[in-house]
Design an enzyme around this catalytic site. Structure first.
Site, PDB file in Angstrom:
ATOM      1  N   LYS A 254      88.328 -58.509 -12.831  1.00 27.46           N
ATOM      2  CA  LYS A 254      88.768 -58.354 -14.211  1.00 27.46           C
ATOM      3  C   LYS A 254      89.158 -59.713 -14.794  1.00 27.46           C
ATOM      4  O   LYS A 254      89.668 -60.598 -14.102  1.00 27.46           O
ATOM      5  CB  LYS A 254      89.976 -57.407 -14.286  1.00 27.46           C
ATOM      6  CG  LYS A 254      89.677 -55.973 -13.876  1.00 27.46           C
ATOM      7  CD  LYS A 254      88.744 -55.295 -14.865  1.00 27.46           C
ATOM      8  CE  LYS A 254      88.547 -53.820 -14.549  1.00 27.46           C
ATOM      9  NZ  LYS A 254      89.720 -53.000 -14.862  1.00 27.46           N
ATOM     10  N   GLN A 314      94.426 -50.454  -0.987  1.00 27.01           N
ATOM     11  CA  GLN A 314      93.211 -50.315  -1.768  1.00 27.01           C
ATOM     12  C   GLN A 314      92.392 -51.586  -1.558  1.00 27.01           C
ATOM     13  O   GLN A 314      92.930 -52.594  -1.100  1.00 27.01           O
ATOM     14  CB  GLN A 314      93.549 -50.132  -3.245  1.00 27.01           C
ATOM     15  CG  GLN A 314      94.387 -51.272  -3.799  1.00 27.01           C
ATOM     16  CD  GLN A 314      95.255 -50.841  -4.965  1.00 27.01           C
ATOM     17  OE1 GLN A 314      95.659 -49.692  -5.079  1.00 27.01           O
ATOM     18  NE2 GLN A 314      95.533 -51.783  -5.857  1.00 27.01           N
ATOM     19  N   ASP A 349      87.338 -52.739 -10.169  1.00 26.98           N
ATOM     20  CA  ASP A 349      87.570 -53.778  -9.160  1.00 26.98           C
ATOM     21  C   ASP A 349      88.311 -53.257  -7.943  1.00 26.98           C
ATOM     22  O   ASP A 349      88.677 -54.035  -7.058  1.00 26.98           O
ATOM     23  CB  ASP A 349      88.340 -54.951  -9.779  1.00 26.98           C
ATOM     24  CG  ASP A 349      89.659 -54.527 -10.412  1.00 26.98           C
ATOM     25  OD1 ASP A 349      89.833 -53.325 -10.723  1.00 26.98           O
ATOM     26  OD2 ASP A 349      90.533 -55.403 -10.600  1.00 26.98           O
ATOM     27  N   ASP A 384     102.648 -49.912  -3.250  1.00 24.64           N
ATOM     28  CA  ASP A 384     101.976 -49.650  -4.515  1.00 24.64           C
ATOM     29  C   ASP A 384     101.383 -48.243  -4.524  1.00 24.64           C
ATOM     30  O   ASP A 384     100.624 -47.867  -3.631  1.00 24.64           O
ATOM     31  CB  ASP A 384     100.868 -50.695  -4.708  1.00 24.64           C
ATOM     32  CG  ASP A 384     100.256 -50.644  -6.082  1.00 24.64           C
ATOM     33  OD1 ASP A 384     100.947 -50.984  -7.046  1.00 24.64           O
ATOM     34  OD2 ASP A 384      99.069 -50.252  -6.180  1.00 24.64           O
ATOM     35  N   ASN A 385     101.747 -47.467  -5.549  1.00 25.28           N
ATOM     36  CA  ASN A 385     101.166 -46.134  -5.763  1.00 25.28           C
ATOM     37  C   ASN A 385     101.139 -45.256  -4.498  1.00 25.28           C
ATOM     38  O   ASN A 385     100.085 -44.720  -4.124  1.00 25.28           O
ATOM     39  CB  ASN A 385      99.735 -46.259  -6.306  1.00 25.28           C
ATOM     40  CG  ASN A 385      99.706 -46.699  -7.756  1.00 25.28           C
ATOM     41  OD1 ASN A 385     100.563 -46.314  -8.556  1.00 25.28           O
ATOM     42  ND2 ASN A 385      98.736 -47.524  -8.103  1.00 25.28           N
ATOM     43  N   GLU A 413     106.741 -47.394  -5.187  1.00 31.68           N
ATOM     44  CA  GLU A 413     106.402 -47.632  -6.589  1.00 31.68           C
ATOM     45  C   GLU A 413     105.573 -46.445  -7.057  1.00 31.68           C
ATOM     46  O   GLU A 413     104.342 -46.450  -7.000  1.00 31.68           O
ATOM     47  CB  GLU A 413     105.627 -48.950  -6.731  1.00 31.68           C
ATOM     48  CG  GLU A 413     105.352 -49.347  -8.176  1.00 31.68           C
ATOM     49  CD  GLU A 413     103.972 -48.944  -8.665  1.00 31.68           C
ATOM     50  OE1 GLU A 413     103.725 -49.078  -9.869  1.00 31.68           O
ATOM     51  OE2 GLU A 413     103.134 -48.504  -7.847  1.00 31.68           O
ATOM     52  N   LYS A 522      99.088 -60.278 -14.464  1.00 33.10           N
ATOM     53  CA  LYS A 522      98.250 -59.667 -13.439  1.00 33.10           C
ATOM     54  C   LYS A 522      96.844 -60.262 -13.422  1.00 33.10           C
ATOM     55  O   LYS A 522      96.164 -60.227 -12.393  1.00 33.10           O
ATOM     56  CB  LYS A 522      98.148 -58.157 -13.674  1.00 33.10           C
ATOM     57  CG  LYS A 522      99.388 -57.365 -13.327  1.00 33.10           C
ATOM     58  CD  LYS A 522      99.234 -55.906 -13.688  1.00 33.10           C
ATOM     59  CE  LYS A 522      98.060 -55.275 -12.978  1.00 33.10           C
ATOM     60  NZ  LYS A 522      97.945 -53.822 -13.268  1.00 33.10           N
ATOM     61  N   TYR A 523      96.420 -60.785 -14.563  1.00 35.74           N
ATOM     62  CA  TYR A 523      95.025 -61.225 -14.681  1.00 35.74           C
ATOM     63  C   TYR A 523      94.870 -62.719 -14.950  1.00 35.74           C
ATOM     64  O   TYR A 523      93.745 -63.206 -15.020  1.00 35.74           O
ATOM     65  CB  TYR A 523      94.337 -60.443 -15.804  1.00 35.74           C
ATOM     66  CG  TYR A 523      94.442 -58.953 -15.626  1.00 35.74           C
ATOM     67  CD1 TYR A 523      93.684 -58.288 -14.673  1.00 35.74           C
ATOM     68  CD2 TYR A 523      95.334 -58.213 -16.399  1.00 35.74           C
ATOM     69  CE1 TYR A 523      93.798 -56.918 -14.498  1.00 35.74           C
ATOM     70  CE2 TYR A 523      95.452 -56.844 -16.236  1.00 35.74           C
ATOM     71  CZ  TYR A 523      94.683 -56.191 -15.282  1.00 35.74           C
ATOM     72  OH  TYR A 523      94.799 -54.842 -15.104  1.00 35.74           O
TER      73      TYR A 523
END
Length: 700
Positions: A254, A314, A349, A384-385, A413, A522-523
């Site tokens: 991204k 992930q 991604d 995360d998640n 989170e 983040k990007y």
């Protein structure tokens, strides 16, 4: 349960005992149960509790609660990390039964003849107590037995010594018909599991050099990020959380602001983990080497900061697992691997793992990865998640890791349905993100915090006013006062709180149509001028440092179960307190939710919750301004969003009355001889030296 008496509704018990309750070392843990019996004889209850070493802790007697409810209460205080076990016991208390009966009969005027059996029964009970009381009290108990059997003594003197033993026999009771309840467990963590202050920054932004016409951007490293550690420590934080530090995928990377297409110099999202350089056990080469990372952890520890690491299960499309274990992912009808989606959002991604494909292989690999970082010195993971992965997997992983190192902590989170968030806490997550960010009125916040306190046996909240993904509209439009307000609420309502870098600089510009930052870190790289902002007075850092100093200095703020709300007649204001019974430390906070207008309010304090009687007065010291005020049950407050949107009071209790000074020792009585005494006592002159009237012993 085995025995005569019912024991019901024991607390703390999580999911009917399927999972352990939670506590931390040194925390006061309330234990309660409902127990009752037939008839009118007295019932007693106690807690038997065993440490991780299996050794029994001191006898803990439970006290009855509200009359008529048959609820019994006690507290225990674990002093070591590990699994503690406790059991509630109920028993017939013959001494209390005897005491109640004799007291009533004496009040009714019954004499020795009518009480003969009672006196004999009392002696029998006290003889049984001789095997239970400490050696220093044996003579008192024997004397009471002898008095009860002394027919020559009057009735009050026969009964009095036995009645005086009530406190002793409360702590060392004679127990008959003992009933043993079911055994329950409590997992006890180190104190940071409950009390912590988190700060999140991207190492790649610290010391980064933005792109120019002549040169591409250059990432910061673990070495350049060392310069930021003193600033984080100076604000009083104790946990430094790093987003993923692993290689970032190049396939479907991204671009800025989540653009679907990335340029050749765009750095991509750290959560798109894995590339040719490695996967979850590797470090992004732009950040440095494993040795650099170890040095970073050591330097942070020297500043009082513990590094927390992101655990995001992930993969980027070019993660090594994708080629080595394609069976770990979901294959679509066209043969492609499914990327992550949260319709209408698409995350091209990222490939999510499919835990139903080769679950044993996935579990073994993830456990290996986690233990690798534990071996590198990481004891805290922000997960995360977690709500998108199987619950039984998390339950297995967390407790497998704790077998190796019981000090490892896990922050969930998960912003999802309440039952799922609570479920993650029950299965073993140490702390949880919450809905704090979206509770924007005093009434909403009070109701939500009451829900969290009720779940304190298994769910520990961590309040964050912002994250890289979340920039709430209250911060977008509330101005600098709202940044202060949300920091006060997060830091002083919850024993754990955190903030993402840039909060102290009042960063508030959102991407249009989204609840996240424009030019999201983040990007892309986002270096900041920390020193310049501080010098120009554009930083909230001093205020944050004050809040964390107040948290650190006041033991009452280290706990969750002691949160109490107090009434205030303005719905724009919230008033709460925390009281520590061990130290007597008490903190009272009044905070506005209005970042634009001055608000007045009148408090009605729950005085017993503060450790006072209803009529008492006390001094409160405002930790934000240094001012002192005389307070009681009802008090007026004025909060100005630009000058002071909150009062943070520490209570200064009146000093106990001073003991009267002892009179000086009396001088020795004068030696009087016959010559010193006048011959005519009826009319002669009293001697002037020594004068008896000057002796202090004669002063009125």
């Amino acid at each position: 349960m085995t025995g005569r008496f019912p024991i019901e509704d024991v607390s703390p018990v999580v999911a009917c005992g399927r999972y352990p309750a939670k506590a931390v070392v040194g925390e006061i843990v309330p234990v309660s149960a409902r127990a009752y019996r037939e008839g009118h004889d007295a019932l007693g209850c106690n807690v038997v509790w065993l440490g991780p070493d299996g050794a029994a802790r001191p006898f803990t007697r439970m006290r009855p609660g509200e009359p008529g409810q048959d609820r019994w209460h006690a507290t225990i205080r674990p002093d070591a990390v590990g699994t503690w076990r406790f059991t509630v016991e109920a028993f017939q208390d013959p001494y209390l039964t005897w005491q109640n009966a004799v007291t009533k009969k004496l009040a009714a005027g019954q004499g020795p003849a009518e009480l003969a059996n009672d006196l004999a029964e009392g002696a029998r009970v006290l003889e049984a107590a001789l095997d239970l009381v400490p050696k220093d009290d044996l003579d008192r108990v024997r004397a009471a037995v002898d008095a009860l059997r002394d027919d020559d003594e009057d009735l009050p003197r026969r009964v009095g010594p036995a009645l005086d033993l009530a406190p002793l026999l409360w702590d060392h009771p004679v127990r008959e018909l003992v009933t043993t309840g079911d055994e329950h467990s409590i997992w006890v963590d180190r104190p940071r599991a409950l009390f912590s202050a988190w700060y999140e920054f991207f190492p790649r932004s610290e010391g980064a050099i933005p792109a120019t016409v002549d040169a591409p951007a250059r990432s910061g490293t673990f070495v350049t990020a060392l310069d930021r550690l003193p600033g984080v420590a100076a604000m009083g934080f104790d946990v430094l959380y790093l987003p993923p530090i692993h290689p970032i995928g190049r396939v479907n990377r991204k671009g800025p602001n989540n653009a679907l297409t990335a340029g050749p110099d765009d750095v991509g999202s750290p959560w798109a983990i894995g590339a040719a350089e490695g996967g979850h056990d590797a470090i992004h080469p732009d950040l440095g080497t494993p040795e650099d990372f170890r040095d970073f952890i050591a330097a942070a520890a020297e500043q009082g900061l513990e590094v927390a690491m992101d655990l995001a299960l992930q993969c980027a499309p070019d993660h090594p697992w994708v080629t080595e274990h394609p069976e770990w992912f979901t294959t679509r009808a066209d043969g492609s691997i499914a990327y992550a989606e949260n319709p209408p959002k698409k995350y091209q991604d990222i490939y999510p793992l499919n835990f139903d494909n080769d679950p044993e292989g996935i579990r073994a690999e993830i456990l290996r990865v986690v233990l690798h970082w534990v071996g590198e010195g990481i004891r805290i993971f922000r997960v995360d998640n977690p709500h998108t992965k199987p619950f039984d997997f998390w339950h297995w992983l967390i407790w497998e890791v704790k077998k190796v190192d019981p000090d490892v902590l896990f922050l969930a989170e998960a912003f999802t349905r309440p039952a799922i968030m609570h479920g993650l806490g029950k299965i073993g997550f140490t702390q949880s993100y919450t809905y704090f960010t979206w509770r924007t009125s005093a009434a909403e916040m009070r109701e939500y915090c009451a829900e969290l306190v009720a779940a304190a046996d298994y769910m520990r909240p961590n309040f964050w006013p912002n994250t890289p993904d979340i920039l709430h509209e209250s911060l977008q439009h509330g101005g600098p006062p709202m940044f202060k307000i949300r920091a006060v609420l997060a830091a002083l309502l919850s024993p754990s709180w955190g903030m993402y870098a840039g909060y102290e600089l009042f960063e508030h510009v959102a991407r249009p149509g989204a609840e996240e930052y424009l030019d999201n870190e983040k990007y892309e790289l986002r270096p900041r001028d920390w020193a310049g902002a501080q010098e120009q007075g554009r930083s909230l850092a001093p205020f944050i440092a004050t809040l964390n100093r107040v948290r650190r200095d006041n033991p009452a703020l280290h706990r969750l179960r002691n949160l109490r709300f107090h009434d205030i007649d303005n719905p724009a204001l919230l008033c709460w307190s925390k009281h520590d019974p061990d130290t007597g430390n008490t903190v009272i906070v009044v905070c506005s939710f209005d970042s634009r207008a001055v608000q007045w309010g009148n408090t009605t304090l729950d005085m017993p919750a503060l450790g006072f009687d209803w009529h008492e007065r006390f001094t409160v010291h405002d930790e934000l301004t240094g001012a002192d005020y005389d307070w009681g049950q009802r008090n007026a407050v004025r909060l100005d969003p630009y000058l002071q949107p909150a009062h943070v009071f520490t209570v200064r209790r009146p000093a106990p009355p001073a003991e009267p000074e002892a009179a000086p020792p009396a001088p020795a009585a004068p030696d009087l001889t016959v010559e010193d005494v006048p011959a005519d006592l009826s009319g002669g002159t009293a001697p002037t030296a020594p004068a008896v009237k000057d002796d202090p012993r004669w002063s009125s």
